[in-house]
Design a protein around this motif. Structure first.
Motif, PDB file in Angstrom:
ATOM      1  N   LEU A  66      -7.376   0.932  -1.988  1.00  0.00           N
ATOM      2  CA  LEU A  66      -6.393   1.280  -3.013  1.00  0.00           C
ATOM      3  C   LEU A  66      -7.062   1.899  -4.240  1.00  0.00           C
TER       4      LEU A  66
ATOM      5  N   TYR B 246      -9.376  -3.855   1.535  1.00  0.00           N
ATOM      6  CA  TYR B 246      -8.005  -3.437   1.205  1.00  0.00           C
ATOM      7  C   TYR B 246      -7.932  -2.925  -0.233  1.00  0.00           C
TER       8      TYR B 246
ATOM      9  N   HIS C 194       0.833  -1.203   0.000  1.00  0.00           N
ATOM     10  CA  HIS C 194       0.000   0.000   0.000  1.00  0.00           C
ATOM     11  C   HIS C 194       0.875   1.263   0.000  1.00  0.00           C
TER      12      HIS C 194
END
Lengths: 455, 328
Positions: A255, A251, A192
């Motif tokens: 992003l 997650y 990330h």
């Protein structure tokens, strides 16, 4: 080997099943006729290989995998008394699955078919694949590890002989990461950060989110411990939003929301051109995809390397599978023992894998340890700067998770999911797409008479 | 459409030839003629409609079924309404019905009103080179739906479409394959191929109106618009409702255009309309029971709709006194 050859959903979306017949738009009666056509279709698509019922005839074999022709030629050259008759087939979503099903229904299926791991439950439920648990020779059983057998086993019974392993990997552009002083991430947290820094410094997306790649999302869910389809007693438990999957979905959603990923369909022009222009710095894929990547963007040769996929917890590394193939013996085959003998040779001997990969255009990673060495000589890794890919994958394959089960109609589930993910740019969330896909999967299972419940 | 025109044909074409072909051999030549002339139709009706429909109904009740997890224990049994329950509980089917209704709501009024307006224009004599313009309007209908969609896909796809190129030069970006433009894009294709055809049918009906009625209206002081709306349109009401039935049924069976669009944009899924759902259930999901149940449901809706509209039409035409009789 192309994605299509392995039945990659990404390619399937582009070259999906073609409408066999198109009904007259105005046909008042078409609704009723459809089902009649369905019945006709089942018998119309007959096999060309004759003498299906003769137990002494040649073993018949349909496959969409590249290299099967040279493989079978090799077997026939060394086993003239036990010939195998090979017919090429289009990949699963491009019509191959329908062809197999129809042939099985009409009673003229070949002895052996190649299927993708995700399609195995479907074929097992439809009675296309034979339960070959008692036919597997002990030597074959021990030569393939548990990471391989998990793909061919359903409810403790073997329905398919695993050919390869598909630990997910991270292929990345060394030049881009070096230029922006970014280390190869080893955890998803680092991934990330790397994506954030790369985007800020250069505008380049670290990787791509493919809305048409259920297999990649499933691979991430596998890695994090998710379980979309579970078997409890005699009933299916469907849960696309269990805690691990939700973590993965959130997650990737984050992003996407931070604009750190290129959202583009796999095998799309948009993605290919971004790769070629260096606007995307990495690609997450199983071993088979490394050769596909090399042939897709030859202009970037030598600037790529492959790293292990980042982990959630480096102390307990685990990996998901992306797109592996199995060989199933059909239920109606009168030549099961001979077919198994061929499959054992194919899945374990170095000469077989050498023959299969002799074109040098495949980076398939064989499931049998005995074949890895021979396989590694076939794929030239210039594209990856001469990196020892088979050495890397050998280590990664040990981390593969076992015990994942695909659903009984996985392609339908996949298209539902793809349809939802296609709306990502219109504000749909990954979790919503998963929820819809689950809701659209259950009626199908129930109408098949399967016991299915949601968590 | 074929079912409604077919029974009419033998009667009209067969009438003159009936006496001499059968008189020599039969005691009741009339009955035999009916048999000979209706035979092929009846045979086809059974072979390509009734038997497949009954087979579909059977398939929808008897289905390949499994127990528990389902591995290796498939057998065909009577499953009652299970497939129907599954279809109706499937959000993708319900969404497909919704999509189709939305499409119908946009398309049907547009095509009917548009075609009627065109037909009235032709009939009024305002249009010059009537034959030519009618032909030009009709030509798209001769193009098969698949080809039409391919042509439009070419015009819709950014990067290859000359239309989008021109628009972008004028700083206009339209995404014809975007979420909100899907239905308009589909309606556009259907209008392109259906408008001229429907207009020709309406025009033929308008030509059948006795001229003296129109002249009488003009003598009474009605302008062209008033004549069109008050005299001509009511007189072709039965044609209007027949066309409305066929258009509605065709709309419910929307398939070719979205099927091709689904190749161009993932926003159109494989179960976008009920007909696509049926196709997907049968050929992707290998679930013929489910496909049959959905087919039967669609057939029932189509039949019910035709019945309602046909009943409504016959009643309304009976109630309206024939103006020709009233005048004479």
């Amino acid at each position: 080997m192309t994605g299509a050859a392995l039945g990659s959903p990404a390619d399937g979306a582009a070259f999906g099943p073609r409408p066999g017949r198109s009904p007259s738009r105005r046909g008042v009666l078409a609704a009723g006729l459809w089902t009649a056509l369905a019945g006709v279709g089942a018998t119309a698509c007959s096999s060309t290989s004759g003498a299906q019922s003769d137990p002494d005839g040649p073993v018949t074999f349909w496959s969409a995998l590249r290299g099967t022709d040279t493989l079978v030629a090799r077997w026939n050259a060394t086993h003239p008394d036990d010939p195998v008759d090979y017919s090429p087939m289009t990949s699963g979503l491009a019509g191959g699955n329908a062809k197999i099903s129809n042939a099985a229904r009409a009673g003229n299926a070949p002895d052996i078919v190649t299927v993708v791991d995700a399609d195995l439950p479907s074929f097992a439920i439809d009675g296309v694949c034979a339960d070959v648990t008692d036919l597997v020779p002990p030597r074959l059983r021990t030569q393939l590890g548990p990471q391989a057998w998990t793909n061919g086993t359903l409810d403790g019974r073997v329905y398919g002989i695993p050919l390869d392993l598909g630990p997910m990997l991270l292929a990345y552009r060394t030049d881009i990461l070096d230029a922006h002083r970014i280390d190869v991430p080893t955890t998803w947290g680092e991934f990330h950060d790397a994506a954030r820094r790369l985007r800020r410094r250069s505008g380049i997306h670290l990787t791509t989110f493919h809305p048409n790649a259920y297999n990649v999302l499933a691979g991430h869910a596998m890695q994090s411990g998710g379980r979309w389809f579970a078997v409890e007693g005699d009933s299916w438990v469907v849960d696309f939003l269990d805690e691990p999957t939700r973590r993965v979905a959130d997650y990737w959603q984050k992003l996407i929301d931070e604009d750190l990923l290129l959202v583009a369909p796999g095998s799309s022009q948009e993605w290919m051109s971004a790769l070629a222009r260096g606007r995307v710095a990495a690609h997450i894929v199983g071993p088979w995809g490394l050769a596909a990547l090399a042939s897709s963007v030859p202009g970037t040769s030598g600037r790529w390397r492959v790293a292990p996929l980042p982990q959630w917890d480096t102390g307990k590394p685990v990996l998901g599978t992306d797109g592996v193939s199995l060989h199933a013996i059909t239920a109606g085959s009168p030549r099961k023992e001979r077919a198994m003998r061929f499959l054992e040779w194919m899945s374990t001997t170095p000469e077989a894998i050498t023959a299969r990969l002799s074109s040098g255009r495949s980076s398939l990673f064989p499931a049998a340890v005995t074949q890895v060495e021979a396989a590694s000589h076939q794929f030239k890794t210039d594209f990856y700067d001469g990196q020892d890919l088979y050495g890397l994958v050998t280590g990664q394959a040990r981390l593969l998770r076992t015990g994942w089960t695909w659903g009984p109609r996985m392609q339908a589930t996949a298209t539902s999911l793809h349809n939802g993910l296609a709306r990502l740019s219109y504000g749909t969330k990954i979790t919503e797409a998963l929820r819809t896909a689950q809701a659209e999967t259950l009626p199908d299972m129930r109408s098949l008479g399967l016991k299915a419940r949601q968590k | 459409m074929s079912t409604t025109t077919a029974p009419g044909k033998p009667r009209t074409t067969g009438a003159p030839s009936a006496p001499h072909t059968t008189a020599a051999r039969s005691h009741s030549p009339r009955r035999q003629a009916v048999g000979v002339l209706l035979g092929p139709f009846t045979l086809l009706l059974f072979a390509v409609f009734l038997i497949p429909v009954l087979y579909a109904v059977r398939l929808s009740f008897f289905s390949e079924t499994h127990t528990g997890l389902g591995f290796g224990n498939a057998h065909t049994t009577f499953v009652g309404l299970r497939n129907y329950a599954a279809v109706l509980a499937d959000p993708s089917f319900v969404r497909g019905v919704g999509t189709t209704l939305l499409y119908a709501l946009v398309f049907i009024p547009l095509v009917l009103a548009g075609a009627l307006a065109l037909a009235l224009l032709f009939d009024s004599g305002l249009v010059r080179a009537r034959q030519l313009s009618q032909t030009v309007l009709f030509v798209p209908h001769a193009v098969p739906g698949i080809i039409a969609t391919v042509i439009w896909l070419y015009l819709y796809t950014p990067g290859i479409s000359p239309v989008l190129d021109l628009l972008s030069k004028a700083d206009l970006t339209v995404n014809f394959l975007g979420l909100s433009m899907l239905i308009p894009s589909l309606v556009n294709i259907a209008l392109w191929s259906g408008l001229g055809y429907t207009a020709v049918i309406f025009f033929a009906a308008l030509r059948a109106i006795p001229r003296e009625l129109v002249e009488a209206a003009e003598v009474d002081g009605a302008g062209p618009v008033r004549t069109a709306l008050m005299i001509k349109v009511p007189l072709i009401r039965s044609t209007l409702s027949t066309v409305a039935v066929f258009t509605t049924i065709a709309t419910l069976q929307l398939f070719t255009e979205p099927m091709l669009l689904s190749r161009a944009t993932p926003l159109v899924g494989p179960r976008y309309t009920p007909n696509m759902y049926i196709f997907d259930a049968a050929f992707t999901r290998n679930n013929y029971g489910l496909a049959s149940a959905a087919s039967v449901l669609l057939l029932v809706v189509c039949c019910a709709l035709s019945y309602v509209v046909t009943r409504g039409t016959t009643r309304s035409t009976q109630r309206v006194p024939d103006p020709r009789k009233a005048r004479s």
